[in-house]
Enzyme design. Structure first.
Site, PDB file in Angstrom:
ATOM      1  N   ASP A  85       9.459 -32.383 -63.815  1.00 23.42           N
ATOM      2  CA  ASP A  85      10.764 -32.663 -63.418  1.00 23.42           C
ATOM      3  C   ASP A  85      10.609 -34.692 -63.321  1.00 23.42           C
ATOM      4  O   ASP A  85       9.824 -34.814 -62.909  1.00 23.42           O
ATOM      5  CB  ASP A  85      11.671 -31.552 -62.199  1.00 23.42           C
ATOM      6  CG  ASP A  85      12.437 -32.988 -61.136  1.00 23.42           C
ATOM      7  OD1 ASP A  85      13.200 -32.503 -62.571  1.00 23.42           O
ATOM      8  OD2 ASP A  85      12.137 -33.131 -60.280  1.00 23.42           O
ATOM      9  N   ASP A  87      13.915 -36.421 -61.784  1.00 24.17           N
ATOM     10  CA  ASP A  87      14.797 -37.008 -60.389  1.00 24.17           C
ATOM     11  C   ASP A  87      13.729 -36.495 -59.145  1.00 24.17           C
ATOM     12  O   ASP A  87      13.993 -35.753 -59.377  1.00 24.17           O
ATOM     13  CB  ASP A  87      16.268 -36.725 -60.410  1.00 24.17           C
ATOM     14  CG  ASP A  87      16.936 -37.580 -61.042  1.00 24.17           C
ATOM     15  OD1 ASP A  87      17.163 -38.640 -61.632  1.00 24.17           O
ATOM     16  OD2 ASP A  87      17.337 -36.428 -62.543  1.00 24.17           O
ATOM     17  N   GLU A  94      17.687 -39.689 -57.705  1.00 26.61           N
ATOM     18  CA  GLU A  94      18.471 -39.193 -58.141  1.00 26.61           C
ATOM     19  C   GLU A  94      19.089 -40.567 -59.180  1.00 26.61           C
ATOM     20  O   GLU A  94      19.562 -40.723 -58.828  1.00 26.61           O
ATOM     21  CB  GLU A  94      19.064 -38.421 -58.198  1.00 26.61           C
ATOM     22  CG  GLU A  94      18.875 -37.213 -56.972  1.00 26.61           C
ATOM     23  CD  GLU A  94      17.766 -36.311 -57.641  1.00 26.61           C
ATOM     24  OE1 GLU A  94      18.520 -36.058 -58.736  1.00 26.61           O
ATOM     25  OE2 GLU A  94      17.510 -34.788 -56.893  1.00 26.61           O
ATOM     26  N   ARG A 130      29.891 -33.741 -61.900  1.00 24.23           N
ATOM     27  CA  ARG A 130      29.944 -35.567 -61.575  1.00 24.23           C
ATOM     28  C   ARG A 130      29.382 -36.048 -62.882  1.00 24.23           C
ATOM     29  O   ARG A 130      30.304 -36.600 -62.849  1.00 24.23           O
ATOM     30  CB  ARG A 130      28.466 -35.046 -61.494  1.00 24.23           C
ATOM     31  CG  ARG A 130      28.270 -34.775 -59.774  1.00 24.23           C
ATOM     32  CD  ARG A 130      26.579 -34.188 -59.285  1.00 24.23           C
ATOM     33  NE  ARG A 130      26.165 -33.058 -60.547  1.00 24.23           N
ATOM     34  CZ  ARG A 130      24.312 -32.761 -59.830  1.00 24.23           C
ATOM     35  NH1 ARG A 130      23.633 -33.973 -59.867  1.00 24.23           N
ATOM     36  NH2 ARG A 130      23.772 -32.393 -60.772  1.00 24.23           N
ATOM     37  N   SER A 173      13.852 -32.166 -67.470  1.00 31.18           N
ATOM     38  CA  SER A 173      15.065 -32.764 -66.766  1.00 31.18           C
ATOM     39  C   SER A 173      16.719 -32.721 -66.766  1.00 31.18           C
ATOM     40  O   SER A 173      17.419 -32.642 -68.165  1.00 31.18           O
ATOM     41  CB  SER A 173      14.551 -34.603 -66.402  1.00 31.18           C
ATOM     42  OG  SER A 173      15.750 -35.152 -65.760  1.00 31.18           O
ATOM     43  N   GLY A 174      17.125 -32.099 -66.295  1.00 32.57           N
ATOM     44  CA  GLY A 174      18.649 -32.156 -65.866  1.00 32.57           C
ATOM     45  C   GLY A 174      19.321 -33.337 -65.904  1.00 32.57           C
ATOM     46  O   GLY A 174      20.286 -33.084 -65.884  1.00 32.57           O
ATOM     47  N   LYS A 218      14.063 -25.056 -68.882  1.00 33.90           N
ATOM     48  CA  LYS A 218      13.340 -25.540 -68.178  1.00 33.90           C
ATOM     49  C   LYS A 218      12.257 -24.578 -68.124  1.00 33.90           C
ATOM     50  O   LYS A 218      10.612 -24.732 -68.605  1.00 33.90           O
ATOM     51  CB  LYS A 218      13.208 -26.089 -66.872  1.00 33.90           C
ATOM     52  CG  LYS A 218      13.890 -28.119 -66.568  1.00 33.90           C
ATOM     53  CD  LYS A 218      13.645 -27.542 -65.042  1.00 33.90           C
ATOM     54  CE  LYS A 218      14.437 -29.405 -64.850  1.00 33.90           C
ATOM     55  NZ  LYS A 218      13.987 -30.016 -63.758  1.00 33.90           N
ATOM     56  N   ASP A 241      11.099 -30.885 -57.371  1.00 29.48           N
ATOM     57  CA  ASP A 241      11.723 -30.316 -55.989  1.00 29.48           C
ATOM     58  C   ASP A 241      12.364 -29.829 -55.758  1.00 29.48           C
ATOM     59  O   ASP A 241      13.388 -29.423 -54.406  1.00 29.48           O
ATOM     60  CB  ASP A 241      11.469 -32.213 -55.910  1.00 29.48           C
ATOM     61  CG  ASP A 241      13.033 -32.664 -56.670  1.00 29.48           C
ATOM     62  OD1 ASP A 241      13.116 -32.807 -57.727  1.00 29.48           O
ATOM     63  OD2 ASP A 241      15.055 -32.567 -55.965  1.00 29.48           O
ATOM     64  N   ASN A 244      16.480 -26.281 -59.311  1.00 30.58           N
ATOM     65  CA  ASN A 244      15.987 -25.855 -61.047  1.00 30.58           C
ATOM     66  C   ASN A 244      14.666 -26.080 -61.823  1.00 30.58           C
ATOM     67  O   ASN A 244      15.349 -25.597 -62.848  1.00 30.58           O
ATOM     68  CB  ASN A 244      17.534 -27.154 -61.633  1.00 30.58           C
ATOM     69  CG  ASN A 244      16.950 -28.564 -61.249  1.00 30.58           C
ATOM     70  OD1 ASN A 244      16.483 -29.132 -60.517  1.00 30.58           O
ATOM     71  ND2 ASN A 244      17.261 -28.679 -62.363  1.00 30.58           N
TER      72      ASN A 244
END
Ligand SMILES: [Mg+2]
Length: 296
Positions: A85, A87, A94, A130, A173-174, A218, A241, A244
């Site tokens: 991941d 962030d 983030e 967001r 990564s999201g 992922k 972390d 997700n």
């Protein structure tokens, strides 16, 4: 198959192997050999038999509260795939919150990010909400922020050491591809996968391309990467972390929670909470002499 206890500290306290041996003894196990992986920082003890690795790790963590601990099967420790991941794992913080800060909307966005990473709200809905708040942002602002990221200690060392030993390293990564591309190059990942923010006339439209990269993406990327590398999920390391990251961390042979939200920390018995990402190398049995001297 026997177990190995790996302990990483900054530094390791004197007599730590005695504490570990006592805990192992409570499970009817005893150390047959020990090895220093990094002077004063990391060591491993091989036990004489198999046992409940999760339970042993839990008791060891209680006995050694400032030490990062992994209890793992002695066989197959070196992983051939790394899925990481970005962030709050490879980089500090983030990036979506930093993008929002450029528009003065950080408080509203970071509150949603926090809830999404804790698994309290749906990831895709939280992302859409967001991203909509980022509408109008000059797209070059993303590149500016990507150039000023703070990398997690040990991030580059983890990626470059595994890559140098033949592992296939993927950043998943999201977050957003304009950022992951920069992080991939800087840290030495082979590939990156992330969400794409739509841009019109140089400004963010407030939408992300579908389908979004979420927890299931992922996991799918982990499976694809293992297949491409010609190995099984047991040969993979996944680290993250947030909520997700949970499916990929649970599926990988070595799933590591890095300074994780409770929703992820509860999903694996291998955690890095006190030291840095180099611990993920010590867990695999790498010694300092095999670890590159990358400083990041
Ligand atoms: Mg994260």
């Amino acid at each position: 198959m026997s177990l190995i206890i790996v302990m990483v500290g900054n530094p390791l306290p004197e007599g730590i192997e005695t504490v570990a041996a006592e805990v192992a003894g409570a499970f009817g196990l005893s150390p047959v050999s020990g090895r220093v992986l990094s002077p004063d920082r990391a060591m491993e003890l091989t036990l004489d038999d198999a046992g409940d690795a999760t339970e042993i790790a839990d008791i060891l963590r209680q006995a050694l509260p400032l030490i990062d601990i992994a209890v793992l099967p002695a066989q197959g420790r070196r992983k051939r795939v790394l899925l990481a991941d970005m962030d709050a794992t490879m980089v500090v913080g983030e990036t979506i919150d930093e993008l929002a800060a450029a528009l003065g909307r950080e408080a509203a966005v970071s509150a949603i990010t926090d809830r999404a990473m804790r698994g309290e709200i749906d990831f895709e809905a939280a992302l859409d909400e967001r991203v909509a708040m980022l509408a109008g942002l000059d797209a070059t602002e993303i590149d500016r922020i990507a150039g000023t990221l703070t990398y997690s200690p040990g991030a580059e060392t983890l990626v470059r050491t595994m890559a140098a030993h033949g592992a296939h390293c993927v950043l998943v990564s999201g977050g957003f591809d304009r950022v992951t591309g920069v992080v991939r190059e800087r840290l030495g990942f082979h590939r990156d996968q992330a969400n794409h923010l739509e841009v019109s006339d140089g400004r963010l439209t407030g939408t992300a391309r579908k389908p979004v990269v979420d927890a299931m993406t992922k996991l799918a990327t982990l499976r694809e990467t293992a297949m491409t590398a010609g190995c099984t999920l047991a040969d993979c390391l996944a680290i993250g972390d947030g909520a997700n990251d949970r499916p990929m961390v649970e599926a990988a042979g070595l799933g590591i929670a890095y300074r994780a939200k409770p929703a992820l920390a509860a999903a694996t018995s291998v955690r890095i909470d006190h030291t840095d990402l180099r611990a993920a190398l010590y867990f695999q049995g790498y010694t300092d002499s095999e670890i590159g001297d990358s400083t990041a």
